[in-house]
Design a protein around this motif. Structure first.
Motif, PDB file in Angstrom:
ATOM      1  N   UNK A   1      38.868  78.903  21.079  1.00  0.00           N
ATOM      2  CA  UNK A   1      39.872  79.876  20.640  1.00  0.00           C
ATOM      3  C   UNK A   1      40.766  80.213  21.814  1.00  0.00           C
ATOM      4  N   UNK A   2      42.023  80.500  21.540  1.00  0.00           N
ATOM      5  CA  UNK A   2      42.925  80.880  22.613  1.00  0.00           C
ATOM      6  C   UNK A   2      44.347  81.036  22.143  1.00  0.00           C
ATOM      7  N   UNK A   3      45.239  81.092  23.112  1.00  0.00           N
ATOM      8  CA  UNK A   3      46.671  81.247  22.900  1.00  0.00           C
ATOM      9  C   UNK A   3      47.392  80.143  23.658  1.00  0.00           C
ATOM     10  N   UNK A   4      48.370  79.532  23.033  1.00  0.00           N
ATOM     11  CA  UNK A   4      49.152  78.495  23.699  1.00  0.00           C
ATOM     12  C   UNK A   4      50.119  79.125  24.697  1.00  0.00           C
ATOM     13  N   UNK A   5      50.764  78.273  25.476  1.00  0.00           N
ATOM     14  CA  UNK A   5      51.820  78.743  26.375  1.00  0.00           C
ATOM     15  C   UNK A   5      53.016  79.237  25.556  1.00  0.00           C
ATOM     16  N   UNK A   6      53.857  80.022  26.205  1.00  0.00           N
ATOM     17  CA  UNK A   6      55.073  80.566  25.598  1.00  0.00           C
ATOM     18  C   UNK A   6      56.190  79.541  25.783  1.00  0.00           C
ATOM     19  N   UNK A   7      56.615  78.922  24.694  1.00  0.00           N
ATOM     20  CA  UNK A   7      57.680  77.930  24.722  1.00  0.00           C
ATOM     21  C   UNK A   7      58.613  78.186  23.547  1.00  0.00           C
ATOM     22  N   UNK A   8      59.877  77.899  23.699  1.00  0.00           N
ATOM     23  CA  UNK A   8      60.854  78.023  22.607  1.00  0.00           C
ATOM     24  C   UNK A   8      60.840  79.430  22.000  1.00  0.00           C
ATOM     25  N   UNK A   9      60.576  80.437  22.832  1.00  0.00           N
ATOM     26  CA  UNK A   9      60.638  81.825  22.390  1.00  0.00           C
ATOM     27  C   UNK A   9      59.416  82.354  21.667  1.00  0.00           C
ATOM     28  N   UNK A  10      58.298  81.643  21.703  1.00  0.00           N
ATOM     29  CA  UNK A  10      57.110  82.114  20.990  1.00  0.00           C
ATOM     30  C   UNK A  10      55.862  81.408  21.526  1.00  0.00           C
ATOM     31  N   UNK A  11      54.708  81.861  21.070  1.00  0.00           N
ATOM     32  CA  UNK A  11      53.434  81.201  21.341  1.00  0.00           C
ATOM     33  C   UNK A  11      52.625  81.180  20.047  1.00  0.00           C
ATOM     34  N   UNK A  12      51.469  80.526  20.075  1.00  0.00           N
ATOM     35  CA  UNK A  12      50.602  80.406  18.897  1.00  0.00           C
ATOM     36  C   UNK A  12      49.167  80.745  19.270  1.00  0.00           C
ATOM     37  N   UNK A  13      48.419  81.245  18.318  1.00  0.00           N
ATOM     38  CA  UNK A  13      46.979  81.445  18.444  1.00  0.00           C
ATOM     39  C   UNK A  13      46.278  80.255  17.795  1.00  0.00           C
ATOM     40  N   UNK A  14      45.072  79.939  18.255  1.00  0.00           N
ATOM     41  CA  UNK A  14      44.287  78.894  17.616  1.00  0.00           C
ATOM     42  C   UNK A  14      42.796  79.257  17.716  1.00  0.00           C
ATOM     43  N   UNK A  15      42.034  78.754  16.783  1.00  0.00           N
ATOM     44  CA  UNK A  15      40.575  78.874  16.839  1.00  0.00           C
ATOM     45  C   UNK A  15      39.996  77.762  15.981  1.00  0.00           C
ATOM     46  N   UNK A  16      38.803  77.336  16.327  1.00  0.00           N
ATOM     47  CA  UNK A  16      38.148  76.267  15.592  1.00  0.00           C
ATOM     48  C   UNK A  16      36.830  75.925  16.243  1.00  0.00           C
ATOM     49  N   UNK A  17      36.290  74.777  15.885  1.00  0.00           N
ATOM     50  CA  UNK A  17      34.993  74.330  16.370  1.00  0.00           C
ATOM     51  C   UNK A  17      35.088  72.899  16.839  1.00  0.00           C
ATOM     52  N   UNK A  18      34.253  72.563  17.789  1.00  0.00           N
ATOM     53  CA  UNK A  18      34.141  71.172  18.197  1.00  0.00           C
ATOM     54  C   UNK A  18      33.328  70.409  17.170  1.00  0.00           C
ATOM     55  N   UNK A  19      33.341  69.095  17.282  1.00  0.00           N
ATOM     56  CA  UNK A  19      32.434  68.274  16.491  1.00  0.00           C
ATOM     57  C   UNK A  19      31.024  68.426  17.027  1.00  0.00           C
ATOM     58  N   UNK A  20      30.044  67.999  16.248  1.00  0.00           N
ATOM     59  CA  UNK A  20      28.637  68.086  16.662  1.00  0.00           C
ATOM     60  C   UNK A  20      28.343  67.089  17.779  1.00  0.00           C
ATOM     61  N   UNK A  21      27.316  67.360  18.539  1.00  0.00           N
ATOM     62  CA  UNK A  21      26.840  66.439  19.560  1.00  0.00           C
ATOM     63  C   UNK A  21      25.328  66.461  19.557  1.00  0.00           C
ATOM     64  N   UNK A  22      24.706  65.385  20.011  1.00  0.00           N
ATOM     65  CA  UNK A  22      23.255  65.226  19.979  1.00  0.00           C
ATOM     66  C   UNK A  22      22.671  65.397  21.358  1.00  0.00           C
TER      67      UNK A  22
END
Length: 107
Positions: A86-107
């Motif tokens: 989860x995090x926030x992108x850099x500020x570009x073109x007058x705005x930024x974005x939030x994101x969140x998600x999960x990685x794939x599984x690992x063994x």
């Protein structure tokens, strides 16, 4: 949102513990971007985390940078695990974005 399962990557003949990830950012300024990549390697310990960084997809005429550290592993009954990002992108073109998600599984 989608993810991928990644069992092992070999580097110099050894298995390296990494995860793939892919998620969408929030919609800001009328568009979103995809955040995707492969985490840095981590030691196979119970409480490990991974670093990650990259550049979003090119949408609406620009990109954003992102980086962070995953959350601790979330173990499943089958012995696999995944991590939250989860995090926030850099500020570009007058705005930024939030994101969140999960990685794939690992063994």
């Amino acid at each position: 949102m989608h993810g991928h399962d990644l069992k092992h990557i070999k580097w110099e003949g050894r298995n390296v513990h990494v995860h793939q990830y892919s998620t969408q950012t929030s919609v800001n300024d009328g568009h979103s971007h995809t955040v995707q990549g492969v985490t840095s390697p981590a030691k196979n310990s119970m409480g490990h985390v991974h670093k990650y960084e990259g550049t979003t997809t090119f949408d609406d005429g620009h990109v954003h940078r992102f980086s962070g550290t995953t959350g601790p592993p979330i173990y499943l009954a089958d012995g696999t695990h995944y991590h939250m990002i989860a995090g926030t992108t850099t500020f570009n073109d007058g705005h930024m974005h939030q994101y969140s998600g999960w990685t794939g599984k690992n063994y």
